[in-house]
Design a protein around this motif. Structure first.
Motif, PDB file in Angstrom:
ATOM      1  N   GLY A  70       0.789  -1.217   0.000  1.00  0.00           N
ATOM      2  CA  GLY A  70       0.000   0.000   0.000  1.00  0.00           C
ATOM      3  C   GLY A  70       0.820   1.265   0.000  1.00  0.00           C
ATOM      4  N   LEU A  71       1.877   1.337  -0.802  1.00  0.00           N
ATOM      5  CA  LEU A  71       2.714   2.528  -0.847  1.00  0.00           C
ATOM      6  C   LEU A  71       2.075   3.596  -1.732  1.00  0.00           C
ATOM      7  CD1 LEU A  71       6.282   0.962  -1.191  1.00  0.00           C
ATOM      8  CD2 LEU A  71       5.142   1.747   0.881  1.00  0.00           C
ATOM      9  N   LEU A  72       2.419   4.826  -1.444  1.00  0.00           N
ATOM     10  CA  LEU A  72       1.898   5.933  -2.245  1.00  0.00           C
ATOM     11  C   LEU A  72       2.531   5.973  -3.630  1.00  0.00           C
ATOM     12  CD1 LEU A  72      -0.015   8.389  -2.034  1.00  0.00           C
ATOM     13  CD2 LEU A  72       1.961   9.744  -1.292  1.00  0.00           C
ATOM     14  N   THR A  73       3.706   5.380  -3.795  1.00  0.00           N
ATOM     15  CA  THR A  73       4.438   5.414  -5.065  1.00  0.00           C
ATOM     16  C   THR A  73       4.214   4.156  -5.903  1.00  0.00           C
ATOM     17  OG1 THR A  73       6.375   4.474  -3.938  1.00  0.00           O
ATOM     18  CG2 THR A  73       6.237   6.869  -4.071  1.00  0.00           C
ATOM     19  N   ARG A  74       3.150   3.423  -5.652  1.00  0.00           N
ATOM     20  CA  ARG A  74       2.977   2.153  -6.352  1.00  0.00           C
ATOM     21  C   ARG A  74       2.671   2.341  -7.834  1.00  0.00           C
ATOM     22  NH1 ARG A  74      -1.301   2.765  -2.884  1.00  0.00           N
ATOM     23  NH2 ARG A  74      -3.350   3.121  -3.812  1.00  0.00           N
ATOM     24  N   SER A  75       2.150   3.484  -8.244  1.00  0.00           N
ATOM     25  CA  SER A  75       1.866   3.703  -9.666  1.00  0.00           C
ATOM     26  C   SER A  75       3.134   3.928 -10.477  1.00  0.00           C
ATOM     27  CB  SER A  75       0.922   4.898  -9.826  1.00  0.00           C
ATOM     28  OG  SER A  75       1.490   6.064  -9.255  1.00  0.00           O
ATOM     29  N   TRP A  76       4.240   4.298  -9.820  1.00  0.00           N
ATOM     30  CA  TRP A  76       5.520   4.472 -10.515  1.00  0.00           C
ATOM     31  C   TRP A  76       6.471   3.308 -10.286  1.00  0.00           C
ATOM     32  CZ3 TRP A  76       3.654   8.587  -7.372  1.00  0.00           C
ATOM     33  CH2 TRP A  76       3.082   9.629  -8.085  1.00  0.00           C
ATOM     34  N   SER A  77       6.015   2.277  -9.615  1.00  0.00           N
ATOM     35  CA  SER A  77       6.880   1.143  -9.283  1.00  0.00           C
ATOM     36  C   SER A  77       7.009   0.224 -10.496  1.00  0.00           C
ATOM     37  CB  SER A  77       6.284   0.381  -8.082  1.00  0.00           C
ATOM     38  OG  SER A  77       7.095  -0.709  -7.738  1.00  0.00           O
ATOM     39  N   ASP A  78       7.984   0.492 -11.326  1.00  0.00           N
ATOM     40  CA  ASP A  78       8.241  -0.280 -12.537  1.00  0.00           C
ATOM     41  C   ASP A  78       9.589  -0.969 -12.407  1.00  0.00           C
ATOM     42  OD1 ASP A  78       7.290  -0.682 -15.522  1.00  0.00           O
ATOM     43  OD2 ASP A  78       9.441  -0.254 -15.597  1.00  0.00           O
ATOM     44  N   LEU A  79       9.677  -2.218 -12.840  1.00  0.00           N
ATOM     45  CA  LEU A  79      10.908  -2.987 -12.676  1.00  0.00           C
ATOM     46  C   LEU A  79      12.057  -2.373 -13.453  1.00  0.00           C
ATOM     47  CD1 LEU A  79      12.459  -5.467 -11.688  1.00  0.00           C
ATOM     48  CD2 LEU A  79      11.599  -6.713 -13.661  1.00  0.00           C
ATOM     49  N   LEU A  80      11.798  -1.938 -14.673  1.00  0.00           N
ATOM     50  CA  LEU A  80      12.869  -1.350 -15.477  1.00  0.00           C
ATOM     51  C   LEU A  80      13.373  -0.052 -14.862  1.00  0.00           C
ATOM     52  CD1 LEU A  80      14.540  -1.566 -18.061  1.00  0.00           C
ATOM     53  CD2 LEU A  80      12.736  -0.337 -19.249  1.00  0.00           C
ATOM     54  N   LEU A  81      12.467   0.771 -14.361  1.00  0.00           N
ATOM     55  CA  LEU A  81      12.864   2.024 -13.735  1.00  0.00           C
ATOM     56  C   LEU A  81      13.657   1.771 -12.456  1.00  0.00           C
ATOM     57  CD1 LEU A  81      12.727   5.103 -13.541  1.00  0.00           C
ATOM     58  CD2 LEU A  81      10.500   4.864 -12.410  1.00  0.00           C
ATOM     59  N   VAL A  82      13.219   0.827 -11.647  1.00  0.00           N
ATOM     60  CA  VAL A  82      13.919   0.522 -10.400  1.00  0.00           C
ATOM     61  C   VAL A  82      15.321  -0.035 -10.690  1.00  0.00           C
ATOM     62  CG1 VAL A  82      13.913  -0.986  -8.379  1.00  0.00           C
ATOM     63  CG2 VAL A  82      11.833   0.199  -9.053  1.00  0.00           C
ATOM     64  N   GLY A  83      15.410  -0.952 -11.661  1.00  0.00           N
ATOM     65  CA  GLY A  83      16.709  -1.516 -11.999  1.00  0.00           C
ATOM     66  C   GLY A  83      17.679  -0.475 -12.518  1.00  0.00           C
ATOM     67  N   LEU A  84      17.215   0.416 -13.365  1.00  0.00           N
ATOM     68  CA  LEU A  84      18.099   1.465 -13.888  1.00  0.00           C
ATOM     69  C   LEU A  84      18.516   2.445 -12.793  1.00  0.00           C
ATOM     70  CD1 LEU A  84      16.442   2.215 -17.346  1.00  0.00           C
ATOM     71  CD2 LEU A  84      18.484   0.857 -16.869  1.00  0.00           C
ATOM     72  N   LEU A  85      17.623   2.739 -11.860  1.00  0.00           N
ATOM     73  CA  LEU A  85      17.991   3.613 -10.751  1.00  0.00           C
ATOM     74  C   LEU A  85      19.058   2.990  -9.861  1.00  0.00           C
ATOM     75  CD1 LEU A  85      14.544   5.097  -9.624  1.00  0.00           C
ATOM     76  CD2 LEU A  85      16.462   6.349 -10.617  1.00  0.00           C
ATOM     77  N   LEU A  86      18.936   1.697  -9.592  1.00  0.00           N
ATOM     78  CA  LEU A  86      19.939   1.031  -8.767  1.00  0.00           C
ATOM     79  C   LEU A  86      21.292   0.952  -9.469  1.00  0.00           C
ATOM     80  CD1 LEU A  86      17.803  -1.873  -7.263  1.00  0.00           C
ATOM     81  CD2 LEU A  86      18.647   0.150  -6.096  1.00  0.00           C
ATOM     82  N   VAL A  87      21.275   0.658 -10.764  1.00  0.00           N
ATOM     83  CA  VAL A  87      22.531   0.638 -11.523  1.00  0.00           C
ATOM     84  C   VAL A  87      23.147   2.034 -11.566  1.00  0.00           C
ATOM     85  CG1 VAL A  87      23.524   0.249 -13.812  1.00  0.00           C
ATOM     86  CG2 VAL A  87      21.888  -1.380 -12.868  1.00  0.00           C
ATOM     87  N   LEU A  88      22.312   3.050 -11.736  1.00  0.00           N
ATOM     88  CA  LEU A  88      22.813   4.419 -11.768  1.00  0.00           C
ATOM     89  C   LEU A  88      23.403   4.829 -10.420  1.00  0.00           C
ATOM     90  CD1 LEU A  88      23.025   7.049 -13.417  1.00  0.00           C
ATOM     91  CD2 LEU A  88      20.754   7.659 -12.560  1.00  0.00           C
ATOM     92  N   ALA A  89      22.752   4.431  -9.327  1.00  0.00           N
ATOM     93  CA  ALA A  89      23.265   4.772  -8.003  1.00  0.00           C
ATOM     94  C   ALA A  89      24.625   4.122  -7.750  1.00  0.00           C
ATOM     95  CB  ALA A  89      22.268   4.336  -6.925  1.00  0.00           C
TER      96      ALA A  89
END
Length: 344
Positions: free
Chosen positions: A101-120
């Motif tokens: 039940g997170l507020l950010t669940r509509s932006w929770s995309d696997l590709l976006l999360v993976g690219l953010l972690l690689v970028l970090a």
């Protein structure tokens, strides 16, 4: 959604971010403790990582000894540290840790999360590339090894799209919460194992940075490592995620929240122990990178193949049309022969 649900979702999102910031350095200290115990050397305290971050916070960085000019090195560290921390924070807000039940669940995309972690992780290595040659060589090798996660990430995106025509983590994990991990959820368990094999989330830096920028980089690495382990654990055990917003009463919601947090901590530290054990048996950095790359791609392809086969196979008890036609056709022959005999 009602106003009360929006407020509760915002509170759960803030609570998850606070727990990720708190537990990230603890997980790094726990990993260092386990690795030292397995190597037979004196183990540092579990809280040492938080002690180093607190000691370096607010201190001015020392004069750098590198091949690059001091001004360029200071500018790189000053720009990279907040950028890497921002990418790690965004990834931590998008990945469900203990609730759906997170507020950010509509932006929770696997590709976006993976690219953010690689970028970090990649931006955290830029400061080490400005170090002396021996440190820069190891940092460059780890930066090249990060490219191995991109093919595995695209295969996992194809897996999610073939499962439900979406890469939304909240929707996929909610649909998998009641599936058997040995039958329907087996491709996603392999997907989580492929994520762990693609990138070693508990990899430590060659040299500990000093100053405020170093504290930010250490916190960014710890948060990215915890988020990566959380994402892999979500695929392996989606049933541990609770739905606090659907609870009928306040007490049941608090109980479900406490159980979800406990399951999240349990699976995260268990995966850290497994990775530390595997790292202790690694033959070397180059051999470990090659082994992780091959096993990650193999597991991702196998998961995609299992999902494709499950979608193409008919349900249990339903006979394909070809078999039904082939069984109906011979049964008509005796009737045809009998009618032929009667006519004669």
């Amino acid at each position: 959604m009602t106003l009360l649900q929006i407020v509760l979702s915002a509170l759960l999102t803030v609570l998850q971010l606070a727990l990720v910031v708190l537990v990230g350095p603890l997980l790094s200290g726990f990993r260092s403790f386990i690795s030292a115990r397995m190597a037979g050397v004196p183990a540092p305290p579990v809280l040492r990582r938080w002690f180093v971050i607190g000691r370096e916070w607010g201190h001015a960085p020392p004069v750098p000894h590198s091949d690059a000019p001091p001004l360029v090195t200071g500018m790189i560290a000053g720009l990279v540290a907040p950028f890497s921390l921002a990418a790690a924070v965004c990834a931590a807000l998008l990945v469900p840790a203990f609730t759906l039940g997170l507020l950010t669940r509509s932006w929770s995309d696997l590709l976006l999360v993976g690219l953010l972690l690689v970028l970090a992780r990649f931006t955290a290595l830029l400061s080490e590339l400005a170090q002396p040659a021996e440190h820069a060589t190891f940092a460059f090798g780890r930066a090249v090894a990060l490219a191995l996660v991109l093919p595995c990430l695209f295969l996992l995106v194809a897996l999610l799209f073939s499962a439900g025509a979406t890469t939304d983590l909240a929707s996929v994990l909610a649909g998998m919460s009641h599936e058997n991990p040995f039958v329907e959820g087996a491709p996603f368990v392999l997907a989580g194992a492929a994520m762990l094999a693609a990138v070693d989330p508990v990899e430590k830096s060659v040299s500990e940075e000093q100053g405020s920028d170093g504290a930010l980089l250490m916190l960014s690495r710890d948060m990215a490592a915890l988020t990566w382990l959380t994402l892999a654990g979500d695929f392996m055990w989606p049933g541990s995620l609770t739905s606090v917003l659907d609870c009928p009463s306040f007490l049941s919601g608090c109980g479900a929240l406490a159980l979800g947090v406990l399951c999240w901590l349990l699976r995260t530290f268990l995966l850290a122990v497994i990775l530390a054990t595997g790292r202790a048996f690694a033959l070397g950095d180059l051999a470990a990178v090659r082994l992780r790359a091959a096993s990650a791609l193999l597991l991702a392809v196998l998961a995609l193949q299992l999902m494709t086969a499950a979608r193409l196979m008919p349900p249990v008890g339903v006979m394909p049309e070809e078999n039904q036609v082939s069984e109906k056709t011979p049964s008509a022959h005796p009737a045809i022969r009998r009618t032929g005999i009667e006519k004669r």
